[in-house]
Design an enzyme around this catalytic site. Structure first.
Site, PDB file in Angstrom:
ATOM      1  N   ARG A   1      28.633  28.631  16.408  1.00  0.00           N
ATOM      2  CA  ARG A   1      28.710  30.000  15.435  1.00  0.00           C
ATOM      3  C   ARG A   1      28.797  29.428  13.967  1.00  0.00           C
ATOM      4  NH1 ARG A   1      35.288  30.829  17.053  1.00  0.00           N
ATOM      5  NH2 ARG A   1      35.843  28.471  16.976  1.00  0.00           N
TER       6      ARG A   1
ATOM      7  N   ASP B   1      29.372  30.172  10.004  1.00  0.00           N
ATOM      8  CA  ASP B   1      30.436  30.707   9.306  1.00  0.00           C
ATOM      9  C   ASP B   1      30.047  31.657   8.312  1.00  0.00           C
ATOM     10  OD1 ASP B   1      32.405  29.008  10.370  1.00  0.00           O
ATOM     11  OD2 ASP B   1      32.410  27.580   8.550  1.00  0.00           O
TER      12      ASP B   1
ATOM     13  N   TYR C   1      21.361  20.430  11.071  1.00  0.00           N
ATOM     14  CA  TYR C   1      21.549  21.457   9.658  1.00  0.00           C
ATOM     15  C   TYR C   1      20.817  20.731   8.554  1.00  0.00           C
ATOM     16  CZ  TYR C   1      25.210  24.296  12.142  1.00  0.00           C
ATOM     17  OH  TYR C   1      26.040  24.995  12.856  1.00  0.00           O
TER      18      TYR C   1
ATOM     19  N   ARG D   1      29.608  21.133   5.626  1.00  0.00           N
ATOM     20  CA  ARG D   1      30.068  21.404   4.253  1.00  0.00           C
ATOM     21  C   ARG D   1      31.029  20.463   3.602  1.00  0.00           C
ATOM     22  NH1 ARG D   1      31.773  27.474   4.653  1.00  0.00           N
ATOM     23  NH2 ARG D   1      32.491  27.291   2.473  1.00  0.00           N
TER      24      ARG D   1
END
Length: 249
Positions: free
Chosen positions: A49, A51, A110, A196
């Site tokens: 998932r 964000d 990512y 992040r």
């Protein structure tokens, strides 16, 4: 029959991939389009998932249907005509009945991209910020230490329902491409907000506020309060979900 659906999206208009009671998600948009075409409720299970505000260049999800899909490419075309411009479906592939978008994945990659230049033609997954004086070589040395650890509690969103904060990071590096710097990280799994939080803490190193040894201490503290602020969502994109080849029919 089980299928994997591969798609891309820019996340600025959504509350994330997963359905939420308080906003529109990417999952909901795609499920509604599938239900319209297949004429039955269709549920998706995503590889993970993302964000709110986070993008995906290659997201995978699986669906089960009793409706024969004789023309997967045609279905992809119909989906793309129904979906808004910020979501694109690339393919629909038949897989083994036990293949699972989340649990069959062996790794995920990512990218976080930043630029110091104002560019109206920059793609959505680029965060503009002041890069003057940032030491990316120091950030790269600090990033390399991530491969030495397994417990990433210091970079996890607090109060999540996961049973373990152990991850196996196999790649973590910054690369320059013209006016942009991109951080690429690959791991078998990621915690909520992990990338992040790592990027935000690496910028503490790049700005000289945290030493490379201090970065190690942050990881070893197993305390989110020791890490830096999370980087802005807009620079982050899921770029690949990796699966073994034998899941496909």
């Amino acid at each position: 029959m089980r299928y994997f659906i591969w798609l891309s999206y820019t996340g600025g208009a959504y509350c994330g991939w997963q359905r939420q009671p308080n906003g529109m998600s990417v999952q909901q948009r795609v499920e509604e389009a599938l239900a319209t075409i297949l004429r039955q409720p269709t549920l998706l299970t995503g590889a993970g998932r993302t964000d709110a505000g986070v993008h995906a260049r290659r997201m995978a999800a699986h669906l089960d249907t009793d409706v024969p899909i004789d023309d997967p490419a045609g279905l992809v075309g119909r989906l793309n005509r129904l979906l808004p411009p910020d979501i694109a479906v690339w393919s629909l592939d038949a897989v083994r009945p036990d293949a699972h978008a989340r649990f069959s994945a062996t790794a995920r990659t990512y990218e976080y991209t930043v630029t110091g230049v104002k560019d109206p033609f920059a793609p959505p997954a680029v965060h503009r910020m002041v890069l003057r004086g940032v030491d990316f070589e120091a950030m790269n040395r600090a990033a390399a230490t991530l491969l030495d650890y397994r417990d990433f509690t210091s970079f996890s969103k607090l109060h999540t329902d996961v049973k373990t904060n152990l991850c196996h990071v196999t790649r973590a590096e910054w690369r320059r491409q013209g006016d942009r710097w991109t951080f690429t990280i690959t791991a078998d799994r990621f915690l909520r907000n992990m990338v992040r939080a790592i990027v935000g803490t690496l910028f503490e190193v790049g700005r000289g506020r945290l030493s490379e040894e201090g970065f190690r201490h942050v990881i070893e503290a197993l305390d989110r309060n020791q890490a830096g602020d999370s980087a802005a969502a807009e620079g982050l994109a899921l770029v690949e979900v990796h699966y073994p080849a034998d899941i496909y029919l």
